[in-house]
Scaffold this motif. Structure first.
Motif, PDB file in Angstrom:
ATOM      1  N   ARG A  67       4.649  36.163  48.212  1.00 30.56           N
ATOM      2  CA  ARG A  67       3.969  35.471  47.306  1.00 30.56           C
ATOM      3  C   ARG A  67       2.311  35.568  47.201  1.00 30.56           C
ATOM      4  O   ARG A  67       1.731  35.674  48.228  1.00 30.56           O
ATOM      5  N   ARG A  68       2.027  35.978  45.953  1.00 31.09           N
ATOM      6  CA  ARG A  68       0.462  35.983  45.895  1.00 31.09           C
ATOM      7  C   ARG A  68      -0.371  34.534  46.258  1.00 31.09           C
ATOM      8  O   ARG A  68       0.342  33.597  45.910  1.00 31.09           O
ATOM      9  N   VAL A  69      -1.405  34.779  46.661  1.00 34.49           N
ATOM     10  CA  VAL A  69      -2.423  33.640  47.018  1.00 34.49           C
ATOM     11  C   VAL A  69      -3.499  33.733  46.417  1.00 34.49           C
ATOM     12  O   VAL A  69      -4.252  34.903  46.348  1.00 34.49           O
ATOM     13  N   PHE A  70      -4.178  32.457  45.911  1.00 34.66           N
ATOM     14  CA  PHE A  70      -5.176  32.559  45.146  1.00 34.66           C
ATOM     15  C   PHE A  70      -6.495  31.682  45.880  1.00 34.66           C
ATOM     16  O   PHE A  70      -5.859  30.543  46.049  1.00 34.66           O
ATOM     17  N   ASN A  71      -7.574  31.791  45.509  1.00 32.44           N
ATOM     18  CA  ASN A  71      -8.615  31.013  46.043  1.00 32.44           C
ATOM     19  C   ASN A  71      -8.735  29.812  45.022  1.00 32.44           C
ATOM     20  O   ASN A  71      -8.210  30.141  43.753  1.00 32.44           O
ATOM     21  N   ALA A  72      -9.332  28.818  45.160  1.00 30.75           N
ATOM     22  CA  ALA A  72      -9.161  27.564  44.334  1.00 30.75           C
ATOM     23  C   ALA A  72     -10.028  27.865  43.101  1.00 30.75           C
ATOM     24  O   ALA A  72      -9.672  27.169  41.897  1.00 30.75           O
ATOM     25  N   ASN A  73     -10.808  28.566  43.240  1.00 29.41           N
ATOM     26  CA  ASN A  73     -11.691  29.163  41.687  1.00 29.41           C
ATOM     27  C   ASN A  73     -10.930  29.585  40.761  1.00 29.41           C
ATOM     28  O   ASN A  73     -11.649  29.686  39.726  1.00 29.41           O
ATOM     29  N   VAL A  74      -9.759  29.915  40.942  1.00 30.86           N
ATOM     30  CA  VAL A  74      -8.800  30.732  40.018  1.00 30.86           C
ATOM     31  C   VAL A  74      -8.716  29.723  38.980  1.00 30.86           C
ATOM     32  O   VAL A  74      -8.488  30.110  37.790  1.00 30.86           O
ATOM     33  N   LEU A  75      -8.589  28.483  39.141  1.00 31.97           N
ATOM     34  CA  LEU A  75      -8.443  27.521  38.413  1.00 31.97           C
ATOM     35  C   LEU A  75      -9.460  27.363  37.150  1.00 31.97           C
ATOM     36  O   LEU A  75      -9.142  27.106  36.191  1.00 31.97           O
ATOM     37  N   GLU A  76     -10.595  27.420  37.842  1.00 33.83           N
ATOM     38  CA  GLU A  76     -11.899  27.406  36.657  1.00 33.83           C
ATOM     39  C   GLU A  76     -11.764  28.756  35.905  1.00 33.83           C
ATOM     40  O   GLU A  76     -12.108  28.642  34.612  1.00 33.83           O
ATOM     41  N   ARG A  77     -11.369  29.808  36.302  1.00 34.60           N
ATOM     42  CA  ARG A  77     -11.308  30.858  35.431  1.00 34.60           C
ATOM     43  C   ARG A  77     -10.304  30.885  34.636  1.00 34.60           C
ATOM     44  O   ARG A  77     -10.415  31.014  33.517  1.00 34.60           O
ATOM     45  N   LEU A  78      -9.211  30.343  35.104  1.00 34.30           N
ATOM     46  CA  LEU A  78      -8.046  29.782  34.006  1.00 34.30           C
ATOM     47  C   LEU A  78      -8.282  29.084  33.054  1.00 34.30           C
ATOM     48  O   LEU A  78      -7.902  29.178  31.893  1.00 34.30           O
ATOM     49  N   ALA A  79      -9.087  28.238  33.179  1.00 35.69           N
ATOM     50  CA  ALA A  79      -9.579  27.203  32.454  1.00 35.69           C
ATOM     51  C   ALA A  79     -10.719  27.870  31.368  1.00 35.69           C
ATOM     52  O   ALA A  79     -10.426  27.369  30.008  1.00 35.69           O
ATOM     53  N   LEU A  80     -11.432  28.625  31.691  1.00 36.84           N
ATOM     54  CA  LEU A  80     -11.989  29.293  30.916  1.00 36.84           C
ATOM     55  C   LEU A  80     -11.410  30.497  29.878  1.00 36.84           C
ATOM     56  O   LEU A  80     -11.693  30.608  28.818  1.00 36.84           O
ATOM     57  N   ILE A  81     -10.573  30.985  30.458  1.00 33.60           N
ATOM     58  CA  ILE A  81      -9.443  31.720  29.843  1.00 33.60           C
ATOM     59  C   ILE A  81      -8.684  30.950  28.876  1.00 33.60           C
ATOM     60  O   ILE A  81      -8.665  31.470  27.530  1.00 33.60           O
ATOM     61  N   ALA A  82      -8.239  29.731  29.107  1.00 29.19           N
ATOM     62  CA  ALA A  82      -7.528  28.861  28.001  1.00 29.19           C
ATOM     63  C   ALA A  82      -8.603  28.699  27.123  1.00 29.19           C
ATOM     64  O   ALA A  82      -7.901  28.426  25.869  1.00 29.19           O
ATOM     65  N   LEU A  83      -9.681  28.237  27.502  1.00 23.64           N
ATOM     66  CA  LEU A  83     -10.740  27.820  26.501  1.00 23.64           C
ATOM     67  C   LEU A  83     -10.880  28.982  25.522  1.00 23.64           C
ATOM     68  O   LEU A  83     -11.080  28.674  24.152  1.00 23.64           O
ATOM     69  N   GLY A  84     -11.010  30.153  25.954  1.00 20.49           N
ATOM     70  CA  GLY A  84     -11.331  31.452  25.045  1.00 20.49           C
ATOM     71  C   GLY A  84     -10.257  31.558  24.133  1.00 20.49           C
ATOM     72  O   GLY A  84     -10.341  31.846  23.091  1.00 20.49           O
TER      73      GLY A  84
END
Length: 146
Positions: free
Chosen positions: A35-52
């Protein structure tokens, strides 16, 4: 945080996360088994992508705004351009809504005898109202008004 947890918190399928990683929009920090592992900041990036995406930006337009490292670098000129596109879309949809409401209650013998409906036909034929978003049309129309 593993990919399943990120997918759950972000409300997107794991396949979307893998696709975003392939496009360079997000980056995993490694693997835990398979399984891939991500840092917690990925959620902020995903929120920016969703907003865009909600604002109508393509992933290719969003990518440079996320920045490679460090804070996002959001292109203000691109935001203004997108806002103009949205204004145009709102104008088109409002005109279409008003025309449809009128056509539904018009007392003309038929729609082709209704001046307002004929006007809508003319606008559609000229490409002023359409299903396609055409930023160049926005600029031309706004230039004529000025």
């Amino acid at each position: 945080m593993d990919i399943a947890e990120v997918a759950k918190r972000a409300g997107v399928p794991a396949s979307t996360l893998r696709y975003y990683e392939e496009k360079g929009l997000i980056r995993s920090s490694g693997r835990l088994g398979l399984r891939r592992v991500f840092n917690a900041n990925v959620l902020e990036r995903l929120a920016l992508i969703a907003l865009g995406r909600a604002a109508g930006f393509s992933l290719d337009e969003i990518a440079p705004m996320l920045g490679d490292k460090g804070p996002p670098d959001i292109d203000r000129a691109l935001l203004l351009t997108k806002a103009d596109e949205l204004d145009n879309t709102i104008e088109q949809l409002s005109a279409m809504r008003d025309g449809l409401r009128h056509a539904a209650v018009c007392t003309a013998p038929g729609h082709m005898q209704c001046p307002k409906f004929r006007c809508l036909l003319g606008l559609a034929a000229a490409g002023v109202i359409s299903a396609d978003r055409k930023p160049e049309l926005v600029k031309k129309r706004r230039a004529k008004r000025a």
